[in-house]
Write a protein that holds these residues in place. Structure first.
Motif, PDB file in Angstrom:
ATOM      1  N   CYS A  16     -44.822  35.636  73.516  1.00 44.21           N
ATOM      2  CA  CYS A  16     -44.998  36.825  72.690  1.00 44.21           C
ATOM      3  C   CYS A  16     -43.932  37.866  73.037  1.00 44.21           C
ATOM      4  O   CYS A  16     -43.536  38.007  74.190  1.00 44.21           O
ATOM      5  N   HIS A  17     -43.504  38.590  72.044  1.00 40.49           N
ATOM      6  CA  HIS A  17     -42.480  39.600  72.232  1.00 40.49           C
ATOM      7  C   HIS A  17     -42.955  40.931  71.672  1.00 40.49           C
ATOM      8  O   HIS A  17     -43.953  41.010  70.964  1.00 40.49           O
ATOM      9  N   ASP A  18     -42.222  41.962  71.994  1.00 36.06           N
ATOM     10  CA  ASP A  18     -42.452  43.270  71.406  1.00 36.06           C
ATOM     11  C   ASP A  18     -41.181  43.698  70.687  1.00 36.06           C
ATOM     12  O   ASP A  18     -40.098  43.144  70.932  1.00 36.06           O
ATOM     13  N   LEU A  19     -41.305  44.677  69.816  1.00 33.42           N
ATOM     14  CA  LEU A  19     -40.145  45.212  69.131  1.00 33.42           C
ATOM     15  C   LEU A  19     -39.375  46.134  70.079  1.00 33.42           C
ATOM     16  O   LEU A  19     -39.934  46.657  71.046  1.00 33.42           O
ATOM     17  N   PRO A  20     -38.091  46.328  69.833  1.00 32.32           N
ATOM     18  CA  PRO A  20     -37.310  47.241  70.683  1.00 32.32           C
ATOM     19  C   PRO A  20     -37.937  48.625  70.730  1.00 32.32           C
ATOM     20  O   PRO A  20     -38.529  49.097  69.747  1.00 32.32           O
ATOM     21  N   GLU A  21     -37.810  49.286  71.882  1.00 31.79           N
ATOM     22  CA  GLU A  21     -38.427  50.596  72.075  1.00 31.79           C
ATOM     23  C   GLU A  21     -37.894  51.644  71.106  1.00 31.79           C
ATOM     24  O   GLU A  21     -38.604  52.593  70.751  1.00 31.79           O
ATOM     25  N   ASP A  22     -36.626  51.497  70.693  1.00 28.22           N
ATOM     26  CA  ASP A  22     -36.052  52.518  69.812  1.00 28.22           C
ATOM     27  C   ASP A  22     -36.373  52.278  68.334  1.00 28.22           C
ATOM     28  O   ASP A  22     -35.944  53.057  67.479  1.00 28.22           O
ATOM     29  N   TRP A  23     -37.113  51.220  68.021  1.00 27.65           N
ATOM     30  CA  TRP A  23     -37.551  51.016  66.644  1.00 27.65           C
ATOM     31  C   TRP A  23     -38.741  51.924  66.356  1.00 27.65           C
ATOM     32  O   TRP A  23     -39.651  52.063  67.186  1.00 27.65           O
ATOM     33  N   ILE A  24     -38.764  52.513  65.187  1.00 33.84           N
ATOM     34  CA  ILE A  24     -39.901  53.340  64.785  1.00 33.84           C
ATOM     35  C   ILE A  24     -41.118  52.438  64.574  1.00 33.84           C
ATOM     36  O   ILE A  24     -41.042  51.423  63.882  1.00 33.84           O
ATOM     37  N   LYS A  25     -42.233  52.806  65.193  1.00 33.47           N
ATOM     38  CA  LYS A  25     -43.469  52.053  65.002  1.00 33.47           C
ATOM     39  C   LYS A  25     -44.408  52.845  64.103  1.00 33.47           C
ATOM     40  O   LYS A  25     -44.620  54.042  64.306  1.00 33.47           O
ATOM     41  N   CYS A  26     -44.957  52.167  63.110  1.00 34.47           N
ATOM     42  CA  CYS A  26     -45.819  52.811  62.123  1.00 34.47           C
ATOM     43  C   CYS A  26     -47.257  52.337  62.330  1.00 34.47           C
ATOM     44  O   CYS A  26     -47.537  51.134  62.231  1.00 34.47           O
ATOM     45  N   HIS A  27     -48.144  53.269  62.635  1.00 34.22           N
ATOM     46  CA  HIS A  27     -49.541  52.924  62.877  1.00 34.22           C
ATOM     47  C   HIS A  27     -50.241  52.621  61.561  1.00 34.22           C
ATOM     48  O   HIS A  27     -50.123  53.369  60.596  1.00 34.22           O
ATOM     49  N   ARG A  28     -50.953  51.507  61.549  1.00 34.50           N
ATOM     50  CA  ARG A  28     -51.480  51.016  60.271  1.00 34.50           C
ATOM     51  C   ARG A  28     -52.570  51.902  59.677  1.00 34.50           C
ATOM     52  O   ARG A  28     -52.902  51.756  58.498  1.00 34.50           O
ATOM     53  N   ASN A  29     -53.145  52.807  60.463  1.00 38.05           N
ATOM     54  CA  ASN A  29     -54.152  53.733  59.929  1.00 38.05           C
ATOM     55  C   ASN A  29     -53.551  55.079  59.552  1.00 38.05           C
ATOM     56  O   ASN A  29     -54.288  56.002  59.161  1.00 38.05           O
ATOM     57  N   ASP A  30     -52.250  55.214  59.663  1.00 37.92           N
ATOM     58  CA  ASP A  30     -51.568  56.459  59.310  1.00 37.92           C
ATOM     59  C   ASP A  30     -51.639  56.663  57.792  1.00 37.92           C
ATOM     60  O   ASP A  30     -51.234  55.770  57.027  1.00 37.92           O
ATOM     61  N   PRO A  31     -52.133  57.808  57.313  1.00 30.58           N
ATOM     62  CA  PRO A  31     -52.180  58.064  55.862  1.00 30.58           C
ATOM     63  C   PRO A  31     -50.794  58.012  55.213  1.00 30.58           C
ATOM     64  O   PRO A  31     -50.678  57.748  54.015  1.00 30.58           O
TER      65      PRO A  31
END
Length: 247
Positions: A16-31
């Motif tokens: 398993c991997h994670d996305l790079p730290e400098d990528w913007i992460k969008c929370h799925r419950n964000d309106p």
């Protein structure tokens, strides 16, 4: 058997991997999820352009290299019947696309988007055989096809799968629909190098590009969808769903 299953689960977790730290992460419950994703994907395209993502063994997007593309289509009229095989293809311009719209339906594991690419250029070795306006067309050599102001609708369908105790979004389908305002193409060595015939057919294709694109659209859009699915899948199959779209 139990030990083997435990080892398999451990290996899957380690993969398993994670996305790079400098990528913007969008929370799925964000309106404002769709607005966030629009900004995030725009940044991802730029970063993937020249460097790719080595941590996921993801190749650079500029140009996107494809071993083989086959477009085989009998047009909706009798005017076009064509088979084109492209090898060692290089697709330029995708990383410079503008994200016009992004809609996420994460409960159904679906993503929809719209992009605009000012200049999209394809270079490849080609083999062509068919008919255009009752003119038999054959040839083998180098070609380049450039689309201007290409709008692409992206429809991604996936499903939830579990691996090693983690949930992933497995991509099932990547549907594309595209249009372009202008096209210029050139196929070298048509008719075994007959310059007069080759120049004539190249001119006919450029003068009637909109008609030709419409005739070949089903096959072209299917091939583009396969190419983009294979590229995007390198991220989705390695990064857990919660790491891409945090709760």
């Amino acid at each position: 058997m139990i030990r083997a299953a435990m080892i398999l689960s451990l290996l899957q977790l380690m993969s398993c991997h994670d996305l790079p730290e400098d990528w913007i992460k969008c929370h799925r419950n964000d309106p404002q999820l769709n607005d966030c994703l629009k900004t995030a994907v725009q940044g991802v395209l730029i970063q993937l352009g020249n460097q790719g993502l080595p941590s996921l063994d993801l190749k650079h997007l500029e140009p996107l290299e494809v071993n083989e593309i086959e477009v085989q289509q009998k047009g909706t009229s009798d005017a076009v019947s064509m088979k084109i095989v492209l090898r060692n293809a290089k697709l330029h311009g995708l990383s410079k696309s503008s994200i016009l719209k992004f809609d996420a339906h994460l409960d159904n594991y679906e993503l929809d988007g719209e992009t605009l690419t000012a200049v999209m250029k394809l270079e490849a070795d080609y083999v062509i055989n068919g008919n255009i306006f009752v003119i038999p067309v054959t040839g083998k050599g180098k070609c380049n096809v450039t689309l201007y102001d290409a709008t692409i609708l992206h429809g991604i369908q996936g499903k939830r799968v579990e691996r090693g105790g983690e949930a992933f979004m497995e991509l099932k389908k990547y549907k594309t629909t595209f249009s372009a305002k202008r096209m210029h193409s050139h196929f070298d060595n048509l008719f075994n190098g007959n310059k007069i015939l080759g120049d004539t057919v190249n001119q006919i294709m450029n003068d009637n590009f909109q008609f030709l694109i419409n005739e070949m659209k089903p096959s072209l859009e299917k091939q583009l969808g396969i190419i983009l699915l294979n590229y995007a899948d390198e991220i989705f199959k390695k990064v857990p769903f919660d790491n891409i779209f945090p709760p």
